[in-house]
Design a protein around this motif. Structure first.
Motif, mmCIF file in Angstrom:
data_model
loop_
_atom_site.group_PDB
_atom_site.id
_atom_site.type_symbol
_atom_site.label_atom_id
_atom_site.label_comp_id
_atom_site.label_asym_id
_atom_site.label_seq_id
_atom_site.Cartn_x
_atom_site.Cartn_y
_atom_site.Cartn_z
ATOM 1 N N ALA A 158 -1.590 -1.191 -3.996
ATOM 2 C CA ALA A 158 -2.729 -0.299 -3.798
ATOM 3 C C ALA A 158 -2.219 1.131 -3.869
ATOM 4 C CB ALA A 158 -3.374 -0.560 -2.444
ATOM 5 N N GLY A 168 -9.938 -3.411 -3.807
ATOM 6 C CA GLY A 168 -8.981 -4.501 -3.967
ATOM 7 C C GLY A 168 -9.580 -5.887 -3.920
ATOM 8 N N PHE A 199 -10.028 0.375 0.508
ATOM 9 C CA PHE A 199 -9.053 -0.645 0.108
ATOM 10 C C PHE A 199 -9.749 -1.979 -0.113
ATOM 11 C CE2 PHE A 199 -6.395 -4.215 1.423
ATOM 12 C CZ PHE A 199 -5.252 -4.056 0.654
ATOM 13 N N VAL A 220 -7.020 3.478 -4.626
ATOM 14 C CA VAL A 220 -7.803 3.583 -3.389
ATOM 15 C C VAL A 220 -7.980 5.064 -3.083
ATOM 16 C CG1 VAL A 220 -7.907 3.055 -0.933
ATOM 17 C CG2 VAL A 220 -6.866 1.420 -2.515
ATOM 18 N N ALA A 257 -2.178 -3.543 -10.002
ATOM 19 C CA ALA A 257 -2.391 -2.414 -9.106
ATOM 20 C C ALA A 257 -3.854 -2.011 -9.135
ATOM 21 C CB ALA A 257 -1.510 -1.231 -9.502
ATOM 22 N N PHE A 258 -4.271 -1.304 -8.090
ATOM 23 C CA PHE A 258 -5.618 -0.737 -8.045
ATOM 24 C C PHE A 258 -5.560 0.550 -7.243
ATOM 25 C CE2 PHE A 258 -5.165 -3.725 -4.566
ATOM 26 C CZ PHE A 258 -5.746 -3.101 -3.464
ATOM 27 N N VAL A 304 0.858 -1.178 0.000
ATOM 28 C CA VAL A 304 0.000 0.000 0.000
ATOM 29 C C VAL A 304 0.897 1.232 0.000
ATOM 30 C CG1 VAL A 304 -1.730 1.320 1.287
ATOM 31 C CG2 VAL A 304 -1.820 -1.186 1.277
#
Length: 255
Positions: free
Chosen positions: A35, A83, A79, A62, A59-60, A11
């Motif tokens: 993240a 995620g 998250f 948040v 990846a994503f 993260v």
């Protein structure tokens, strides 16, 4: 692509640009699921995620505005929501506190509201994001705080910012002792001047940039990748025996 962080979940707050983006991209190249935390610039955050995907990473994004009441709870809820496809159990291995608010005022000109906001983003948010992360953070994990040379070198025009980063260094020391029995390392990385989008004033003033570079032993100002590589070392197994430290990442500034 490296396998240094294969299977890890990382993260990075403030991951949409600058040091945060460089760190997120480096983590992804090393095999981590990343993240990318952001507060305001959704376009930049999505672009970071897309760049990572095009390079074969995962990846994503948040979204949470840090420095506001309830931000830690909202961050971890976001998250989990964002995620879900990547992190089914909600567990993480690496937490990088990079998001920060700057302040460019001497004490005589510093509004109380600005001081409160700097402390809320730079100190309170990392404290309580970490508190709520403790059940999620796997043993032998990593916490890396982005501090600043302003915490250790006199900078009257950066007073509130420097104070907030000094607090983060103390947080690093205390948390390293607290979490050591779990094998979790906690370190700060303290950059000097880094040429990110916040350094446009230096790009617009080559004479001032040259003056600042003259204060650096290595003769140039930093790039985001210079700092991201240090963070990547601390996040990897190679950094397993380093904890409770403030790592100077300034190229030898103001020696």
């Amino acid at each position: 692509m490296s396998a240094a962080l294969q299977g890890k979940v990382a993260v990075v707050t403030g991951g949409s640009h600058g040091i945060g983006r460089a760190t997120a991209e480096r983590f992804a190249r090393d095999g981590a699921i990343v993240a990318v935390g952001y507060g305001h610039d959704e376009v930049a955050a999505r672009d970071t995620v897309e760049r990572i995907g095009k390079d074969g990473g995962r990846a994503f994004a948040v979204h949470t505005e840090l420095g506001t009441p309830g931000d830690a709870e909202r961050f971890w809820a976001a998250f989990d929501e964002a995620g879900r496809e990547f992190v089914a159990d909600g567990k993480i291995d690496i937490l990088v506190h990079n998001a920060a608010k700057g302040s460019f005022a001497r004490l005589a000109d510093l509004p109380e509201e600005e001081f409160d906001q700097v402390m809320a983003v730079n100190v309170k948010a990392p404290f309580f994001l970490t508190k709520l992360a403790l059940p999620r953070l796997r043993d032998n994990g990593r916490i890396i705080n982005l501090a600043s040379l302003a915490a250790t070198v006199g900078s009257p025009e950066l007073l509130a910012y420097g104070v907030s980063k000094a607090a983060l260094n103390t947080f690093t020391l205390d948390l390293a002792l607290d979490l050591g029995p779990r094998g979790i390392t906690v370190n700060s990385v303290a950059p000097g001047i880094v040429m990110t989008r916040n350094s446009q004033y230096l790009r617009d003033n080559p004479e001032l940039a040259a003056q600042q570079a003259d204060r650096v032993a290595l003769g140039r100002l930093g790039e985001a990748e210079d700092v991201a590589d240090i963070i990547a070392f601390l996040a990897s197994d190679q950094g397993r025996w380093v904890t409770g430290q403030v790592i100077d990442a300034s190229g030898g500034t103001a020696l």
